[in-house]
Motif scaffolding. Structure first.
Motif, PDB file in Angstrom:
ATOM      1  N   THR A  49      29.000  -7.491   5.645  1.00  9.21           N
ATOM      2  CA  THR A  49      30.388  -7.579   5.196  1.00  9.21           C
ATOM      3  C   THR A  49      31.109  -6.320   5.635  1.00  9.21           C
ATOM      4  O   THR A  49      30.637  -5.209   5.386  1.00  9.21           O
ATOM      5  CB  THR A  49      30.460  -7.699   3.656  1.00  9.21           C
ATOM      6  N   THR A  50      32.230  -6.504   6.307  1.00  4.36           N
ATOM      7  CA  THR A  50      33.022  -5.356   6.745  1.00  4.36           C
ATOM      8  C   THR A  50      34.411  -5.452   6.144  1.00  4.36           C
ATOM      9  O   THR A  50      34.918  -6.548   5.888  1.00  4.36           O
ATOM     10  CB  THR A  50      33.123  -5.279   8.274  1.00  4.36           C
ATOM     11  N   ASP A  51      35.022  -4.306   5.915  1.00  6.75           N
ATOM     12  CA  ASP A  51      36.388  -4.268   5.404  1.00  6.75           C
ATOM     13  C   ASP A  51      37.362  -4.480   6.550  1.00  6.75           C
ATOM     14  O   ASP A  51      37.111  -4.069   7.675  1.00  6.75           O
ATOM     15  CB  ASP A  51      36.688  -2.911   4.762  1.00  6.75           C
TER      16      ASP A  51
ATOM     17  N   ALA B 298      47.679 -11.939   1.686  1.00  2.74           N
ATOM     18  CA  ALA B 298      47.694 -10.503   1.393  1.00  2.74           C
ATOM     19  C   ALA B 298      47.565  -9.726   2.694  1.00  2.74           C
ATOM     20  O   ALA B 298      47.127 -10.256   3.723  1.00  2.74           O
ATOM     21  CB  ALA B 298      46.547 -10.149   0.451  1.00  2.74           C
ATOM     22  N   ASP B 299      47.929  -8.461   2.643  1.00  6.97           N
ATOM     23  CA  ASP B 299      47.847  -7.598   3.818  1.00  6.97           C
ATOM     24  C   ASP B 299      46.431  -7.609   4.390  1.00  6.97           C
ATOM     25  O   ASP B 299      45.440  -7.687   3.648  1.00  6.97           O
ATOM     26  CB  ASP B 299      48.242  -6.172   3.427  1.00  6.97           C
ATOM     27  N   ALA B 300      46.348  -7.519   5.714  1.00  9.21           N
ATOM     28  CA  ALA B 300      45.048  -7.557   6.398  1.00  9.21           C
ATOM     29  C   ALA B 300      44.097  -6.459   5.924  1.00  9.21           C
ATOM     30  O   ALA B 300      42.879  -6.597   6.032  1.00  9.21           O
ATOM     31  CB  ALA B 300      45.247  -7.462   7.898  1.00  9.21           C
ATOM     32  N   SER B 301      44.633  -5.377   5.367  1.00  9.10           N
ATOM     33  CA  SER B 301      43.765  -4.300   4.875  1.00  9.10           C
ATOM     34  C   SER B 301      42.910  -4.757   3.700  1.00  9.10           C
ATOM     35  O   SER B 301      41.918  -4.113   3.359  1.00  9.10           O
ATOM     36  CB  SER B 301      44.602  -3.091   4.459  1.00  9.10           C
ATOM     37  N   GLN B 302      43.270  -5.871   3.088  1.00  8.63           N
ATOM     38  CA  GLN B 302      42.493  -6.406   1.967  1.00  8.63           C
ATOM     39  C   GLN B 302      41.467  -7.447   2.412  1.00  8.63           C
ATOM     40  O   GLN B 302      40.807  -8.074   1.593  1.00  8.63           O
ATOM     41  CB  GLN B 302      43.442  -7.015   0.929  1.00  8.63           C
ATOM     42  N   THR B 303      41.333  -7.628   3.722  1.00 10.56           N
ATOM     43  CA  THR B 303      40.428  -8.616   4.292  1.00 10.56           C
ATOM     44  C   THR B 303      38.982  -8.146   4.227  1.00 10.56           C
ATOM     45  O   THR B 303      38.703  -6.959   4.368  1.00 10.56           O
ATOM     46  CB  THR B 303      40.800  -8.870   5.771  1.00 10.56           C
ATOM     47  N   ARG B 304      38.078  -9.059   4.027  1.00  9.63           N
ATOM     48  CA  ARG B 304      36.640  -8.814   4.150  1.00  9.63           C
ATOM     49  C   ARG B 304      36.117  -9.843   5.144  1.00  9.63           C
ATOM     50  O   ARG B 304      36.333 -11.037   4.979  1.00  9.63           O
ATOM     51  CB  ARG B 304      35.900  -8.986   2.821  1.00  9.63           C
TER      52      ARG B 304
END
Length: 117
Positions: free
Chosen positions: A63-65, A46-52
């Motif tokens: 935990t960071t977005d 998935a797109d890196a913007s959905q990374t935690r």
């Protein structure tokens, strides 16, 4: 394992015809790997913007977005291959389109059965 790093903006800058050419190139490599029996598996991520990103420091969970660092390239997917040598894996990675605009990391997967013996 071939780790695929790409810059999504680089793909967006391509025309639709150029994007289709890149995808056809990937399809050709995948067909070759299937035909040779070298493909074990793989997936796009998935797109890196959905990374935690999760860290535990001194017992505290943080935990960071999003991705850990500000980079253009991010881990976009992986391909697992079963090949005779590192040189063959590097040859495959060299032909992968993302090697031209991002990067491909080639890394052996540890054999956990052998490691336990």
């Amino acid at each position: 394992m071939l780790l695929i790093y790409n810059d999504p903006a680089a793909m967006e800058r391509l025309s639709k015809d150029e994007q289709e050419k890149v995808m056809a190139e990937v399809g050709g490599i995948m067909e070759e790997l299937n035909a040779n029996g070298e493909l074990v598996g793989g997936d796009a991520l998935a797109d890196a913007s959905q990374t935690r990103t999760v860290r535990v420091v001194g017992g505290a969970v943080a935990t960071t977005d999003g991705p850990f660092v500000e980079v253009k390239e991010h881990l976009a997917g992986y391909i697992m291959v079963d090949v005779a040598s590192m040189e063959r894996a590097v040859e495959i990675a060299t032909r992968w389109p993302d090697a031209r605009t991002g990067a491909m990391e080639v890394r052996p997967v540890l054999d956990t059965v052998a490691a336990d013996e």
